[in-house]
Each structure stands twice: as structure tokens, then as C-alpha cells.
Design an enzyme around this catalytic site. Structure first.
Site, PDB file in Angstrom:
ATOM      1  N   LYS A 113      -3.360  13.852 -10.213  1.00 51.89           N
ATOM      2  CA  LYS A 113      -4.700  13.959  -9.640  1.00 51.89           C
ATOM      3  C   LYS A 113      -5.395  15.251 -10.057  1.00 51.89           C
ATOM      4  O   LYS A 113      -6.604  15.264 -10.254  1.00 51.89           O
ATOM      5  CB  LYS A 113      -4.662  13.826  -8.112  1.00 51.89           C
ATOM      6  CG  LYS A 113      -4.317  12.402  -7.663  1.00 51.89           C
ATOM      7  CD  LYS A 113      -4.643  12.167  -6.206  1.00 51.89           C
ATOM      8  CE  LYS A 113      -4.049  10.880  -5.691  1.00 51.89           C
ATOM      9  NZ  LYS A 113      -4.898   9.710  -5.785  1.00 51.89           N
ATOM     10  N   LYS A 196      -0.102   3.012 -11.718  1.00 57.38           N
ATOM     11  CA  LYS A 196      -0.178   2.431 -10.371  1.00 57.38           C
ATOM     12  C   LYS A 196      -1.606   1.975 -10.055  1.00 57.38           C
ATOM     13  O   LYS A 196      -2.558   2.640 -10.414  1.00 57.38           O
ATOM     14  CB  LYS A 196       0.240   3.522  -9.377  1.00 57.38           C
ATOM     15  CG  LYS A 196       0.155   3.160  -7.930  1.00 57.38           C
ATOM     16  CD  LYS A 196       0.490   4.357  -7.051  1.00 57.38           C
ATOM     17  CE  LYS A 196      -0.731   5.113  -6.572  1.00 57.38           C
ATOM     18  NZ  LYS A 196      -1.600   4.381  -5.651  1.00 57.38           N
ATOM     19  N   LYS A 199      -6.924   2.942  -5.249  1.00 58.81           N
ATOM     20  CA  LYS A 199      -8.298   2.717  -4.799  1.00 58.81           C
ATOM     21  C   LYS A 199      -9.266   3.745  -5.342  1.00 58.81           C
ATOM     22  O   LYS A 199     -10.466   3.529  -5.329  1.00 58.81           O
ATOM     23  CB  LYS A 199      -8.375   2.642  -3.271  1.00 58.81           C
ATOM     24  CG  LYS A 199      -7.890   3.866  -2.517  1.00 58.81           C
ATOM     25  CD  LYS A 199      -8.134   3.677  -1.032  1.00 58.81           C
ATOM     26  CE  LYS A 199      -6.900   3.886  -0.188  1.00 58.81           C
ATOM     27  NZ  LYS A 199      -6.376   5.261  -0.184  1.00 58.81           N
TER      28      LYS A 199
END
Ligand code: ATP
Ligand code: MG
Length: 328
Positions: A113, A196, A199
């Protein structure tokens, strides 16, 4: 009595990855004897990437309604909102002193991230996320943390932190363990079966719980597949294997059964059937979701009652911790 604790971030539209990897199991396992369940909306985790405040609040309530829609029963399970219980933020600060920069630097979620936003993406909250998460579960003496595979590393760190604290200050925290849904604990992106499903990624990479029927059909038609046009799970066919997991999760059939049903058939038929299966299920749930979501009064009550139950436990644990450290 065993205690189950887990959460979801209101960081985007819920996906079928969240449903199959987490929420579905939460709803099913509520009926096991001897278990108490706590599910929370992890809004303090969500702000580790920029959020629109109005949207964040709306999504927080949306998730409460989705949990109820997917079968989490507020009479059996406690549903609460993380930011409304100050003990979460407070325990995080305390636990920050029982973990090293080296340990946090190894977390793959942080690496993934933070690498996206360049230098500006290196938010301290993102780095510290696993410590807040450790606090989220240690405050409640959780025995089991039902999560997807992507969160197992964080649960391992929570165990390390709990053990370290216990060794230094005497038995204080229960050491929790991660539990995974069979077959569906890691649903992959429809665009890239090595990543993966998330959202917070591009809309074409996931199926959202509130996607329209036609959109879902189209997303599965466009989903990448592997070279050999055979419906058979294998490690060198990650894209098809992922679609088989989704099929299994929504149909309740085993992978072998599905492979048998489609023996001799190609990807085209399989993908269009899968689209109809998922789109059909979600269409029914979306109707139920609208009813639940429109009842503000009931949702407010669920959250208020859930917060009150969670807060009692959290404050008690925090008091014990502070007493041990001389913070009183
Ligand atoms: P974000 O991209 O913002 O991190 P997310 O889709 O990863 O969102 P989270 O709120 O981080 O969702 O995770 C909620 C729960 O859903 C966790 O238990 C997580 O392990 C599980 N989960 C998330 N994505 C998947 C997936 N692709 N397959 C299975 N479980 C998943
Ligand atoms: Mg995530």
C-alpha cells in the site's frame, strides 16, 4: 466461552472477496455453540489512505447493513464502530512500545500500500496499522480472528505483541489465532490472478456486493483466464482456479463437483454460468440490503447497543493494562 473478533474497513465498496473470505464465515459460525462474536467497522484503519468524510460515514453504515444482509444477526453478534470506542486508539499507543520498526517494516500490506503513493504514501498510520489491529483484538481477549489470508501476517504480529507484553508484565492478553474459510480465504483480482481482489483497487478488478446484474455478468465474461480451455483446478492456472473458488463459494459445491459438471466444456459456458450464479444471488441480497439500509432507526440502535457492549469490555481491559504499567 470462546470469543471471535474481526473487522472490515469502510475503504471502498464491499467486494465478493470480503464476503467469501470473511463475512460469509462470520454469519455461518455465529450458530456454533459456545462462541461470542464481535464484528466491527474499522474506520480508524480506513483513514490510513485518504477518504472523503461524507463517503466514509455513509460506507460505515452501509457495512453494518451489509453484515446484517449477509446473515450476521445483531441479537447474536455484537456489531460496533471502532472510532466510537476510544480504547482502540489508546491501546494502540501503548502497544506501539512493544513492537519494533523492523517487525512492522516486514508487513507485506504496508509494502504494497505504501509503495503506491510514492513518498507521500509513506503514512505513519499505514505503517502502524498492524499495531492498531493487534489492539482491536487484544482488547477483547479474542480467541479466534476469522480473516482472509492477507491478514494472517497481522494476526501473527498480534500474537507476538501479546506474548511479549505477557512475558514482561504477567498474563494480560489472550494470544489469538487466525481462522480461515476453506477454499475462499484468498479471492484474486479478476484482472490479475496473482493479486488479491481488493475494494480499493480498480472497479474492473472486483465484483462489488452492490454491482448491477449486467455489470457482474460482464465482469466475469471479461475476467482473464489461462491458456488451456479446460475446467480443472491447478496451480499453473491461477485465473481459472480463482473462478472455481468463487463458484464454489456461491454454490456450496465442492471444486471437484464443479469440475465434473463442466467436464468437456470450455471457459465461455463456465464464465457465463458463474456470472449468472453470482449476479442472481447478489440481486436478491441487494433488495434485502435496501430495506435494511433504509431503516435508520434500527441501524442506529444496532450500533449504539453494539458499541455499549464492546466498550465495557474494552475499557476493562485497558484499565488492567494501564494499572500494570503504572499509568494510573
Ligand atoms: P482494502 O483494499 O481497502 O484493504 P480489502 O478489500 O482488502 O480493502 P479489508 O477491509 O482490508 O478489505 O478486509 C476485510 C476482510 O476481508 C479481512 O478479513 C480480509 O482478510 C478479507 N479479505 C479482503 N480481501 C479478500 C480477498 N480477496 N479474499 C478473501 N478475503 C479477503
Ligand atoms: Mg485490505
Amino acid at each position: 466461552m470462546k470469543r471471535v473478533v474481526s473487522g472490515i474497513k469502510p475503504s471502498g465498496e464491499l467486494t465478493i472477496g470480503n464476503y467469501l473470505g470473511a463475512m460469509k464465515g462470520w454469519a455461518e459460525n455465529q450458530h456454533k455453540e459456545g462462541y461470542e462474536n464481535f464484528f466491527f467497522i474499522a474506520n480508524l484503519h480506513a483513514i490510513t489512505v485518504r477518504q472523503d468524510p461524507e463517503q466514509l460515514h455513509k460506507r460505515t453504515v452501509d457495512i453494518v447493513a451489509w453484515l446484517i444482509t449477509s446473515g450476521v444477526d445483531p441479537n447474536r453478534s455484537v456489531i460496533f464502530v471502532q472510532s466510537m470506542i476510544p480504547a482502540h486508539s489508546e491501546i494502540c499507543w501503548i502497544l506501539n512500545n512493544y513492537v519494533t520498526m523492523g517487525e512492522l517494516g516486514k508487513m507485506t500490506q504496508y509494502k504494497d500500500k505504501s509503495s503506491k503513493g510514492g513518498k507521500d504514501g509513506q503514512i505513519v498510520g499505514l505503517f502502524d496499522y498492524p499495531v492498531l489491529m493487534a489492539g482491536d483484538v487484544l482488547l477483547y481477549d479474542a480467541d479466534e480472528i476469522p480473516v482472509g489470508v492477507d491478514q494472517v501476517q497481522h494476526v501473527e504480529l498480534a500474537r507476538t505483541i501479546a506474548q511479549r507484553f505477557n512475558n514482561l508484565h504477567g498474563e494480560t492478553f489472550k494470544v489469538p489465532k487466525a481462522t480461515l474459510s476453506a477454499n475462499t480465504s484468498k479471492i484474486m483480482s479478476l484482472n490479475d490472478p496473482l493479486k488479491k481482489m481488493s475494494k480499493s483497487e480498480s472497479v474492473e478488478s472486483y465484483v462489488a456486493m452492490d454491482d448491477d446484474y449486467d455489470v457482474i455478468i460482464r465482469k466475469f465474461k471479461r475476467a482473464v483466464t489461462d491458456s488451456e480451455n479446460l475446467i480443472k483446478r491447478s496451480d499453473d492456472k491461477p485465473a481459472l482456479s480463482n473462478l472455481l473458488s468463487i463458484y464454489s463459494g456461491f454454490s456450496g459445491k465442492s471444486i471437484e463437483e464443479i469440475e465434473n459438471d463442466y467436464s468437456g466444456q470450455g471457459y465461455g459456458k463456465f464464465k457465463s454460468d458463474l456470472g449468472e450464479l453470482v449476479a442472481g444471488a447478489l440481486r436478491d441480497w441487494q433488495t434485502r440490503f435496501s430495506e435494511i439500509r433504509n431503516n435508520d432507526e434500527r441501524l442506529d440502535n444496532v450500533i449504539r447497543e453494539g458499541n455499549a457492549k464492546a466498550e465495557t469490555l474494552a475499557n476493562e481491559k485497558l484499565r488492567i493494562v494501564k494499572d500494570k504499567l503504572g499509568l494510573h
